[in-house]
Design a protein around this motif. Structure first.
Motif, PDB file in Angstrom:
ATOM      1  N   PRO A 159      -0.606  39.152 -22.904  1.00  0.00           N
ATOM      2  CA  PRO A 159       0.514  39.733 -21.939  1.00  0.00           C
ATOM      3  C   PRO A 159       0.340  39.664 -20.370  1.00  0.00           C
ATOM      4  O   PRO A 159       1.317  39.371 -19.592  1.00  0.00           O
ATOM      5  CB  PRO A 159       0.679  41.156 -22.494  1.00  0.00           C
ATOM      6  N   LEU A 160      -0.981  40.004 -20.007  1.00  0.00           N
ATOM      7  CA  LEU A 160      -1.145  39.868 -18.700  1.00  0.00           C
ATOM      8  C   LEU A 160      -1.099  38.534 -18.129  1.00  0.00           C
ATOM      9  O   LEU A 160      -0.536  38.417 -16.982  1.00  0.00           O
ATOM     10  CB  LEU A 160      -2.838  40.449 -18.136  1.00  0.00           C
ATOM     11  N   THR A 161      -1.688  37.478 -18.825  1.00  0.00           N
ATOM     12  CA  THR A 161      -1.420  36.101 -18.334  1.00  0.00           C
ATOM     13  C   THR A 161       0.151  35.894 -18.473  1.00  0.00           C
ATOM     14  O   THR A 161       0.648  34.961 -17.444  1.00  0.00           O
ATOM     15  CB  THR A 161      -2.171  35.079 -19.101  1.00  0.00           C
ATOM     16  N   CYS A 162       0.690  36.339 -19.385  1.00  0.00           N
ATOM     17  CA  CYS A 162       2.340  35.859 -19.444  1.00  0.00           C
ATOM     18  C   CYS A 162       2.959  36.347 -18.390  1.00  0.00           C
ATOM     19  O   CYS A 162       4.095  35.771 -17.784  1.00  0.00           O
ATOM     20  CB  CYS A 162       2.731  36.428 -20.801  1.00  0.00           C
ATOM     21  N   ALA A 163       2.761  37.656 -17.972  1.00  0.00           N
ATOM     22  CA  ALA A 163       3.357  38.180 -16.856  1.00  0.00           C
ATOM     23  C   ALA A 163       2.891  37.388 -15.322  1.00  0.00           C
ATOM     24  O   ALA A 163       3.874  37.146 -14.738  1.00  0.00           O
ATOM     25  CB  ALA A 163       3.054  39.729 -16.742  1.00  0.00           C
ATOM     26  N   THR A 164       1.625  36.895 -15.164  1.00  0.00           N
ATOM     27  CA  THR A 164       1.323  36.470 -14.019  1.00  0.00           C
ATOM     28  C   THR A 164       1.746  34.864 -14.022  1.00  0.00           C
ATOM     29  O   THR A 164       2.228  34.688 -13.037  1.00  0.00           O
ATOM     30  CB  THR A 164      -0.103  36.342 -13.828  1.00  0.00           C
ATOM     31  N   ALA A 165       1.774  34.327 -14.865  1.00  0.00           N
ATOM     32  CA  ALA A 165       2.440  33.069 -15.079  1.00  0.00           C
ATOM     33  C   ALA A 165       3.978  33.095 -14.877  1.00  0.00           C
ATOM     34  O   ALA A 165       4.443  32.084 -14.398  1.00  0.00           O
ATOM     35  CB  ALA A 165       2.272  32.328 -16.588  1.00  0.00           C
ATOM     36  N   LEU A 166       4.702  34.263 -15.378  1.00  0.00           N
ATOM     37  CA  LEU A 166       6.172  34.453 -15.228  1.00  0.00           C
ATOM     38  C   LEU A 166       6.368  34.511 -13.699  1.00  0.00           C
ATOM     39  O   LEU A 166       7.254  33.863 -13.125  1.00  0.00           O
ATOM     40  CB  LEU A 166       6.625  35.617 -16.095  1.00  0.00           C
ATOM     41  N   ILE A 167       5.434  35.217 -12.906  1.00  0.00           N
ATOM     42  CA  ILE A 167       5.383  35.257 -11.660  1.00  0.00           C
ATOM     43  C   ILE A 167       5.274  33.953 -10.964  1.00  0.00           C
ATOM     44  O   ILE A 167       6.306  33.543 -10.121  1.00  0.00           O
ATOM     45  CB  ILE A 167       4.386  36.208 -10.859  1.00  0.00           C
ATOM     46  N   HIS A 168       4.378  33.184 -11.175  1.00  0.00           N
ATOM     47  CA  HIS A 168       4.254  31.966 -10.686  1.00  0.00           C
ATOM     48  C   HIS A 168       5.563  30.823 -11.019  1.00  0.00           C
ATOM     49  O   HIS A 168       5.956  30.045 -10.207  1.00  0.00           O
ATOM     50  CB  HIS A 168       3.084  31.127 -11.295  1.00  0.00           C
ATOM     51  N   CYS A 169       6.009  30.993 -12.000  1.00  0.00           N
ATOM     52  CA  CYS A 169       7.193  30.224 -12.631  1.00  0.00           C
ATOM     53  C   CYS A 169       8.345  30.637 -11.759  1.00  0.00           C
ATOM     54  O   CYS A 169       9.237  29.810 -11.328  1.00  0.00           O
ATOM     55  CB  CYS A 169       7.498  30.517 -13.953  1.00  0.00           C
ATOM     56  N   ILE A 170       8.665  31.821 -11.563  1.00  0.00           N
ATOM     57  CA  ILE A 170       9.628  32.209 -10.933  1.00  0.00           C
ATOM     58  C   ILE A 170       9.725  31.975  -9.581  1.00  0.00           C
ATOM     59  O   ILE A 170      10.807  31.476  -8.724  1.00  0.00           O
ATOM     60  CB  ILE A 170      10.139  33.824 -11.072  1.00  0.00           C
ATOM     61  N   ALA A 171       8.603  32.037  -8.885  1.00  0.00           N
ATOM     62  CA  ALA A 171       8.348  31.486  -7.418  1.00  0.00           C
ATOM     63  C   ALA A 171       8.588  30.035  -7.533  1.00  0.00           C
ATOM     64  O   ALA A 171       9.147  29.670  -6.357  1.00  0.00           O
ATOM     65  CB  ALA A 171       7.037  31.912  -6.970  1.00  0.00           C
ATOM     66  N   ALA A 172       8.152  29.359  -8.558  1.00  0.00           N
ATOM     67  CA  ALA A 172       8.364  27.927  -8.448  1.00  0.00           C
ATOM     68  C   ALA A 172       9.858  27.859  -8.605  1.00  0.00           C
ATOM     69  O   ALA A 172      10.207  26.733  -7.740  1.00  0.00           O
ATOM     70  CB  ALA A 172       7.610  27.377  -9.588  1.00  0.00           C
ATOM     71  N   LEU A 173      10.605  28.201  -9.336  1.00  0.00           N
ATOM     72  CA  LEU A 173      11.846  28.222  -9.359  1.00  0.00           C
ATOM     73  C   LEU A 173      12.630  28.318  -8.136  1.00  0.00           C
ATOM     74  O   LEU A 173      13.640  27.820  -7.660  1.00  0.00           O
ATOM     75  CB  LEU A 173      12.389  28.918 -10.663  1.00  0.00           C
TER      76      LEU A 173
END
Length: 182
Positions: A159-173
């Motif tokens: 879940p921690l990786t999922c949360a950090t990856a979501l942060i990166h993905c939303i920043a990329a979007l």
């Protein structure tokens, strides 16, 4: 209007990326130390059997941290044939599509993790053992083979990786949308 780099999303993503890189370095050093300790202890005739298991669990955590870090760096494998055929605007649209696909994957992963960790069920059951008895979900009770720890401590990397990856993905979007606007 502030440039895209001054927006809080890219700044947060970069801060998380720096933390992930530091954690990755620490994990690599820990794994190296464990493997060396295992070699030395085996040569001395007194093997530390738990070092193998801990090294394997830390490698999995390292892979997860690395996966999130690579999302931030846009460093996953890609085939450049299709983007090379488009102009600048087409490449931005393709990047947006790719980032939306990653976002969809991460949201599905988050839903699966929510269901697997079942925090509401854990609270209702009162303990991991009671949850396992009621639902056959052994996530909170399954022990490691040699360490004597619950595997959930390592699984929390998901879940921690999922949360950090979501942060990166939303920043990329965010960056994709800014690029489309210009």
């Amino acid at each position: 209007m502030a440039p895209a780099d001054d927006h809080p999303l890219p700044r947060l993503s970069r801060a998380v990326m720096r933390a992930e890189a530091a954690i990755g370095g620490i994990l690599v050093a820990a794994i190296l130390f464990l493997l060396l300790a295992n070699v030395v202890s085996r040569m001395a005739g007194r093997p530390l059997i738990w070092t193998d298991e801990l090294a394997v669990h830390l490698m999995v955590v390292l892979a997860l941290v690395g996966a999130s870090l690579v999302i931030a760096m846009k460093g996953h494998m890609a085939i450049g044939v299709l983007p090379d055929r488009f102009g600048t605007r087409g490449r931005v649209r393709l990047a947006l599509l790719a980032d939306l696909s990653v976002l969809a994957f991460l949201l599905v992963l988050a839903a699966i993790l929510w269901r697997w960790f079942d925090l509401p069920g854990l609270v209702r059951a009162g303990s991991g053992a009671a949850l396992a008895e009621q639902s056959f979900n052994f996530i909170y009770t399954d022990p490691t083979n040699t360490l004597g720890l619950r595997k959930v401590w390592f699984w929390l990397a998901l879940p921690l990786t999922c949360a950090t990856a979501l942060i990166h993905c939303i920043a990329a979007l965010h960056g994709d949308l800014k690029a489309l606007q210009s």
